[in-house]
Write a protein that holds these residues in place. Structure first.
Motif, PDB file in Angstrom:
ATOM      1  N   PRO A 231       0.820  -1.224   0.000  1.00  0.00           N
ATOM      2  CA  PRO A 231       0.000   0.000   0.000  1.00  0.00           C
ATOM      3  C   PRO A 231       0.858   1.280   0.000  1.00  0.00           C
ATOM      4  N   HIS A 232       2.147   1.146   0.321  1.00  0.00           N
ATOM      5  CA  HIS A 232       3.004   2.340   0.323  1.00  0.00           C
ATOM      6  C   HIS A 232       3.617   2.622  -1.042  1.00  0.00           C
ATOM      7  N   ASP A 233       3.494   1.655  -1.961  1.00  0.00           N
ATOM      8  CA  ASP A 233       4.058   1.850  -3.298  1.00  0.00           C
ATOM      9  C   ASP A 233       3.129   2.724  -4.141  1.00  0.00           C
ATOM     10  N   THR A 234       3.716   3.376  -5.120  1.00  0.00           N
ATOM     11  CA  THR A 234       2.907   4.084  -6.109  1.00  0.00           C
ATOM     12  C   THR A 234       3.283   3.581  -7.496  1.00  0.00           C
ATOM     13  N   VAL A 235       2.299   3.533  -8.382  1.00  0.00           N
ATOM     14  CA  VAL A 235       2.524   3.150  -9.772  1.00  0.00           C
ATOM     15  C   VAL A 235       1.914   4.255 -10.630  1.00  0.00           C
ATOM     16  N   GLU A 236       2.710   4.793 -11.517  1.00  0.00           N
ATOM     17  CA  GLU A 236       2.267   5.903 -12.373  1.00  0.00           C
ATOM     18  C   GLU A 236       1.613   7.014 -11.539  1.00  0.00           C
ATOM     19  N   GLY A 237       2.220   7.300 -10.415  1.00  0.00           N
ATOM     20  CA  GLY A 237       1.755   8.411  -9.585  1.00  0.00           C
ATOM     21  C   GLY A 237       0.522   8.127  -8.753  1.00  0.00           C
ATOM     22  N   ARG A 238       0.061   6.878  -8.755  1.00  0.00           N
ATOM     23  CA  ARG A 238      -1.150   6.550  -7.998  1.00  0.00           C
ATOM     24  C   ARG A 238      -0.832   5.479  -6.957  1.00  0.00           C
ATOM     25  N   PRO A 239      -1.613   5.411  -5.867  1.00  0.00           N
ATOM     26  CA  PRO A 239      -1.415   4.320  -4.908  1.00  0.00           C
ATOM     27  C   PRO A 239      -1.492   2.969  -5.626  1.00  0.00           C
ATOM     28  N   ALA A 240      -0.580   2.056  -5.275  1.00  0.00           N
ATOM     29  CA  ALA A 240      -0.463   0.783  -5.998  1.00  0.00           C
ATOM     30  C   ALA A 240      -1.781  -0.001  -6.007  1.00  0.00           C
ATOM     31  N   ASP A 241      -2.507   0.017  -4.871  1.00  0.00           N
ATOM     32  CA  ASP A 241      -3.747  -0.770  -4.826  1.00  0.00           C
ATOM     33  C   ASP A 241      -4.787  -0.236  -5.806  1.00  0.00           C
ATOM     34  N   GLU A 242      -4.837   1.094  -5.951  1.00  0.00           N
ATOM     35  CA  GLU A 242      -5.818   1.676  -6.881  1.00  0.00           C
ATOM     36  C   GLU A 242      -5.439   1.395  -8.327  1.00  0.00           C
ATOM     37  N   TYR A 243      -4.116   1.498  -8.591  1.00  0.00           N
ATOM     38  CA  TYR A 243      -3.637   1.212  -9.942  1.00  0.00           C
ATOM     39  C   TYR A 243      -3.967  -0.241 -10.325  1.00  0.00           C
ATOM     40  N   TRP A 244      -3.642  -1.185  -9.423  1.00  0.00           N
ATOM     41  CA  TRP A 244      -3.853  -2.606  -9.741  1.00  0.00           C
ATOM     42  C   TRP A 244      -5.334  -2.962  -9.806  1.00  0.00           C
ATOM     43  N   HIS A 245      -6.138  -2.269  -9.024  1.00  0.00           N
ATOM     44  CA  HIS A 245      -7.579  -2.512  -9.099  1.00  0.00           C
ATOM     45  C   HIS A 245      -8.081  -2.217 -10.522  1.00  0.00           C
ATOM     46  N   ASP A 246      -7.691  -1.076 -11.063  1.00  0.00           N
ATOM     47  CA  ASP A 246      -8.101  -0.726 -12.427  1.00  0.00           C
ATOM     48  C   ASP A 246      -7.550  -1.706 -13.456  1.00  0.00           C
ATOM     49  N   ARG A 247      -6.295  -2.108 -13.249  1.00  0.00           N
ATOM     50  CA  ARG A 247      -5.686  -3.061 -14.182  1.00  0.00           C
ATOM     51  C   ARG A 247      -6.465  -4.371 -14.208  1.00  0.00           C
ATOM     52  N   TRP A 248      -6.850  -4.845 -13.015  1.00  0.00           N
ATOM     53  CA  TRP A 248      -7.570  -6.123 -12.948  1.00  0.00           C
ATOM     54  C   TRP A 248      -8.966  -6.013 -13.559  1.00  0.00           C
ATOM     55  N   ILE A 249      -9.615  -4.878 -13.367  1.00  0.00           N
ATOM     56  CA  ILE A 249     -10.928  -4.683 -13.997  1.00  0.00           C
ATOM     57  C   ILE A 249     -10.785  -4.800 -15.511  1.00  0.00           C
TER      58      ILE A 249
END
Ligand SMILES: [Zn+2]
Ligand SMILES: [Zn+2]
Length: 491
Positions: A231-249
């Motif tokens: 949860p402390h990581d960021t991907v493309e400037g966004r929190p990792a969990d939010e980024y991966w949630h969109d990716r999985w959708i």
């Protein structure tokens, strides 16, 4: 769109799905997959596993047991909260979900018409006396009890003694088997975040009102992924969990499209505050336009660190990940794409169903993706009285069945055999004829070729029998019929 009745009837007639224990009058909402249904179901699971577990370097698999330690279900909240409000009719003893009563048509004995019996559409008032439903919707006579909470888990006993200490449950979801193995997988496989664990398996829910064929059943099969992120990581400037949630959708939607579901039959439904589970940061459902209307096909939830924290609390074990960079222990967040196999099968089936007109006749065809079709290839003899033709066809079936599901059928004339294969979605038929085998005594010259017929275009090509495995290797791994036909020349 095809009706549910049509699908249920096709499924029974052609060996996809049977009512469970039918000779004893059937078991409520349990269904058995027949010879073609089990092939379709296995293929759905196989491509899901291949695409989401085997082909991804950030995924591993798991197969946890159905019976688990009973405390798992205390920790997960299922013992206390996995309930639906239930009411009983005091006359006919039918049970209903209190929150779904107004979604049922109701029986009414109308005082304004000397007590005549009417069935009134769900949620509507009687047109004669204007009254609304207060009694049992099924019998129209009984009072309903006040709602009480009914736990949906199937209870059973572990071991030979039926006592409270031995109570355990059939799992209502596969997810908890993944959470309790988080540490085992992390250590044995030396994973780094983010990574996911996928699992396919049976789950059980004692639904008060199951129904709509295989859409909602008490025993069902899930394909679930728990994807752990820092949860402390960021991907493309966004929190990792939010980024991966969109990716999985996106990945889940793309998967259904890849295997043939029409884009306009899929939509995303975001849970609002009222629908959202208390631990969920965001949940989105992929909905499909089923014959019963838009309904959930699968859910993709951001479950935060809720589950791992709960199991840490109840088990006393630290379920954390050591972040080398920050030199700290973190509890990963979890993104959970959760799909039902039976529901996916129903969606693929409904989407594949077509009624077409061919030369003035109705043709029913299931346009399954070639990788999902229960039968990949049917081998058919043009003349079943010719031994040499039958022998060749049987030998070809044996050869093809080493690679794909292949059947042999000689129980009707060729036109009828084609229609039967169309109706169960077989993408290709192979026909062995006189020219294939030849016959010197009759002055027939053998060319060693067979005819391949394409289900969707009904076009035919002629290829050397010795090249069949190579040709189907192309056709059944995604190469288009047009490309393959161009390569060999149409018949
Ligand atoms: Zn009743
Ligand atoms: Zn009335």
């Amino acid at each position: 769109m095809v009706t549910m009745e049509t699908l249920v009837s096709l499924c029974k007639r052609r060996g996809f799905v049977f009512q469970s224990s039918e000779i004893y009058g059937g078991t409520g909402s349990c269904w058995d997959y027949g010879p073609l249904g089990v092939e379709l179901k296995n293929k759905i699971k196989r491509v899901w596993w291949r695409d989401f577990v085997q082909q991804r370097s950030d995924m591993v698999g798991l197969d946890a047991s159905i019976l688990m330690h009973p405390t798992v279900w205390k920790a997960s909240g299922h013992v206390d909260h996995f309930t639906d409000p239930m009411v009983d009719c005091l006359e006919c003893h039918h049970r209903f979900r209190a929150d779904q009563l107004d979604e049922l048509d109701w029986v009414h004995y109308c005082p304004a018409t000397k007590g005549n019996k009417f069935t009134i559409p769900a949620g509507e008032a009687c047109t004669h006396c204007q009254s609304r439903r207060t009694l049992c919707p099924d019998c129209g006579k009984g009072q309903l009890t006040p709602p009480r909470q009914f736990n949906l888990m199937f209870k059973t006993f572990m071991g030979p003694v039926e006592e409270d200490a031995a109570v355990t449950y059939l799992r209502p979801e596969t997810a908890q088997g993944i959470f309790v193995n988080f540490e085992n997988v992390l250590q044995s496989m030396r994973r780094k975040l983010p990574f996911g664990i996928g699992q396919i398996g049976k789950a059980f829910r004692n639904e008060i009102t199951p129904g709509n064929f295989i859409f909602r059943t008490r025993e069902f099969e899930q394909m679930e992924i728990e994807y752990f992120v820092n949860p402390h990581d960021t991907v493309e400037g966004r929190p990792a969990d939010e980024y991966w949630h969109d990716r999985w959708i996106e990945d889940c939607r793309a998967w259904f499209l890849r295997y043939g579901v029409e884009a306009e039959h899929l939509r995303l439904h975001e849970h609002d505050r009222a629908e959202l589970a208390h631990y969920s940061k965001r949940t989105a459902d992929l909905q499909y336009r089923f014959p019963i209307g838009w309904s959930e096909l699968m859910g993709i939830a951001n479950r935060t660190d809720f589950d791992l924290k709960q199991h840490a609390k109840w088990s006393g074990k630290a379920l954390t990940y050591f972040d080398e960079e920050r030199k700290e222990h973190v509890v990963p967040y979890v993104v959970e794409p959760s799909a039902g196999v039976d529901r996916a099968l129903l969606a693929f089936l409904a989407d594949a169903y077509r009624e077409e007109e061919v030369r003035g006749e109705k043709r029913v065809v299931l346009r399954f993706h070639p990788e999902l079709a229960p039968v990949s290839v049917a081998v058919l003899p043009l003349l079943k009285k010719r031994d040499d033709i039958v022998r060749t066809a049987l030998a070809l079936r044996d050869e093809l069945s080493r690679h794909w599901t292949a059947v042999y059928d000689d129980t009707a004339a060729i036109g009828r055999l084609y229609r039967r294969q169309d109706e169960v979605g077989t993408p290709y038929c192979v026909t062995v004829d006189v020219q294939t085998v030849g016959g010197s005594d009759r002055g027939e010259v053998a060319d060693g070729k067979v005819t391949i017929r394409d289900r969707d275009s009904m076009e035919q090509i002629r290829v050397e029998a010795s090249r069949l495995v190579a040709v189907f290797g192309d056709l059944l791994s995604g190469k288009s019929w047009a490309d393959v036909a161009a390569g060999v020349g149409r018949a």
